[in-house]
Scaffold this motif. Sequence first.
Motif, mmCIF file in Angstrom:
data_model
loop_
_atom_site.group_PDB
_atom_site.id
_atom_site.type_symbol
_atom_site.label_atom_id
_atom_site.label_comp_id
_atom_site.label_asym_id
_atom_site.label_seq_id
_atom_site.Cartn_x
_atom_site.Cartn_y
_atom_site.Cartn_z
ATOM 1 N N ASP A 858 30.677 76.942 61.366
ATOM 2 C CA ASP A 858 31.438 76.918 60.068
ATOM 3 C C ASP A 858 31.519 75.787 59.598
ATOM 4 O O ASP A 858 32.167 75.679 58.515
ATOM 5 N N ARG A 860 30.129 73.408 56.986
ATOM 6 C CA ARG A 860 29.406 73.450 56.103
ATOM 7 C C ARG A 860 28.084 72.421 55.645
ATOM 8 O O ARG A 860 26.930 72.979 55.357
ATOM 9 N N GLN A 861 28.402 71.191 56.075
ATOM 10 C CA GLN A 861 27.517 70.206 55.559
ATOM 11 C C GLN A 861 26.514 70.049 56.442
ATOM 12 O O GLN A 861 25.324 69.729 56.186
ATOM 13 N N GLN A 863 25.047 73.489 57.880
ATOM 14 C CA GLN A 863 24.371 74.685 57.951
ATOM 15 C C GLN A 863 23.167 75.029 57.695
ATOM 16 O O GLN A 863 22.575 75.773 57.968
#
Length: 877
Positions: A858, A860-861, A863
């Motif tokens: 979860d 985001r940076q 992913q």
Amino acid sequence: MRLLKYPLDIQEEKVNALAALGPYIILAGSDGHVMAWKQQQLVDTAFDKVMIRDLKPEISFQVDRDSAGDIFFLAGDLETLYIGSEHRLWGYSGWLCKDTNSINPVEKMECKLIFKCTSPSTITDVKYDINLGIIFVLLSNGNKVLLFHHKSFNKLSEIPMKASKPVTGITDPAGQTFTIMTADRSILVYQVNRTGTHKLINKLTQHVQMYPLHYKISMSPQADILPVINSVKGVPNNATSCTTLLDRNNNYKVTKTLVTPSSNGCKVLVYSPAYYEKPNKKKGTNTRYDLIATSGSTDGTVSVWNTKRMKPLFNALQVSSTAINDMSWSQDGFTLFAISNDTTLYTFAFQEKDLGVALPQEEIKLLQELNKKHPKLEEPVLEQVPKDFSENIKIEESSSTASIPSDPSKPLLGKKLLKKKTPKNQSNGIKSIQSTTMEFNTPSYTVPRDLKRKPKEVTPNNTSNNVPSSKKQKKELQPIDFLDTGLLLPNTSFSRVRLATPKIRSTFKYSPTNSPNLILEVKNGSGNEQRPTIVKLTSKVLDQDQVLFQDFIPRLITICTAGDTFWSFCSEDGCIYIYSDSGRKLMAPLILGVGISFLEACGTYLLCLTSIGELYCWDIERKRLAFPINTIYPLLNPTLRYSDDILTRAENITLCSITKKGVPLVTLSNGDGYLFDKDMETWLLVSDGWWAYGSQYWDTTNTTGLSSSKASADAFNSNEANINEMVSDIKNDNQSIINFLERKTNDELNRKGRIKNLQRFARTILMKEGFENMEEIVTLSHLENKILASIRLEEFEEFSKLMMVYCIRLSELGYIDRLDDVFQWLYNDVSVSSVDPKFVEKDFRRNLLKKILIACGDIRQVQRVTTRYAREMNIIS
């Protein structure tokens, strides 16, 4: 150009490899299902000359995988097919049967196992050089490349890679070189001949980013251009990856850069085996060029590049909803075959007007002859080795020691604190106590009389005023004359380390913490045959004493200890006795010839630290040294304590113990805790007071006098609920050796009053310029050290929890490269060879990686990194 999409009739099976061999296109499914079609039949179907329902494989058979994992590698020729998984490589001779119409000619084939490896070793790539007749097998854990003959399957040689892990290989169409791309972003070019003789001729500085994928890369048919995918030289982290083309004849200089459309890098790059020519109407000449087919690691885009242009000649965006696993060109260079992750076979059928005119193969051979030539490799001369030569080497290695050479001018004195009783919350894996407090004899200060010393300087002010100095004078050394080497042991007089030894007590008792009903009683005599020492083991059950065994020793006993199945004690002159529970001597007395300062046992291991700093560790069950004799000298900080005096004081040793896995532990009076790494044969720092000053995951309230479960959770500055829960589990683990060593560090910090300075230190230094992110850096350093220590201590659960916390923190702080480095290590690398087998199990590391990917999914940076590994491990589609 016409495109044919042909879904394969394979249930719950993936196709990871395909190859164009002669007139056939061969596919190998992950479960070992091999199929072969006529290439022309697929091309005719693409141009509507054959109905798609009439497409049937010419050959189909099943590989006997022997539960060796999915099939990833496929290579060969019309005689032999080489099929491999991550742990096996087979050779199928006679796979193409021309004398029968049977679609299942298993009876006509011969299958032979070429190579087999077990976990943690993994095959990362298999390449076949048809010109040299050599099969190259790349191994990840062994870090080497094996060379096999293509017909006899005999091993020709191997290329050791040392610390570099080979990921993929590139064969030379001219049969001169073999290129290896490694996990440490380096590229190695080897010259190879038919006999398997090899030589490193170039190590390229063009760095690449290699992920744990099975790459498919080939060179230009003229053998003059080496492609480098996912080049990171001069490319920012978030920029799209690029492919650089290196000129082999110009010292591998970059000739062209192709910016691939995939943001996740390139996985497949295959040169067409044809060399093309097209007339240039403006210049009135013909332009010659190569064609390259590329595809990304996650998307289903297929691009065809003209090497004379900067833009793709053909770009099929999202031709597949899944990744392209492999591609292969037909020999004439006008058909491109691709297989996607959803088992769909793609046939790109080109015409001459689309690509140009393909030059004959004779023209390509002439171009290969123009390449830079390498000197002929000299065959190695095999010398006759004596039959017992290897055995002699093993004996010499096993008998070698890591002792420090004596230097009589600069010995070092280390003193030791009294041993204390074991705290109730001490780890069960540690046994470092005696039942009673002991007093110690001061080490000898005697030195040779003729030993040169620097005279003490006299202060003029003090002498003129006749005022004595207020500074306490150091104890003057006591010179003696050496009449004979037998009167005073040279190893003590000239030793750099002199530890205190226990004083002799008239009588004392020892009882192990795990068996309080067993009592070993020692009554010292006069140290000779006239009145020997009495040693008696008694079992106390229901207030009744039963003597299990008794022995008489003509020496004075100082220390006692006990393991799981043995009892041991030592004498004043350095003689160690070992008994079973029934009193049977397990070994003849061990003679060390010097006083003993520590004697500790745990499990099947017995640890001994002599008064001159020598460290012995024996495996009593196997009756041998667990590792070569070492020394405590490096831990006493001799360089920091050096002075003009010959003997200088060092830190006190507050704990010397051993774990059930045979790992020695030592703590000092400055709070530092260490363990001995038997693989590296050196000491490793486990607990350091510096981390107490700067790490968010150090609990300063947790000491040996407090139960760790009572420590405040507010000591952790992380607000994430998931991290707090895992950190709390780690902190409250009373069985953790690392926690025990950190509690010892807190004890010393409290004793010296340094804990009070922590808050003031944090307020002042974090406000200084250049130290703004010091807290997060020290925190990550602390976590990394705990993880490495847990590996050496073989603590599986603690290692998994620490790794989860560490990866989540890396994700939140945006350390993308370091996170990817950790993922690669867990996915396909094992850097510890002699620890418990569970650490090197592939399933253990893969399951842990899956949990980490889910926990970090979860954020985001990161992913871009987590998604790549999640797809590779089939967590997401």
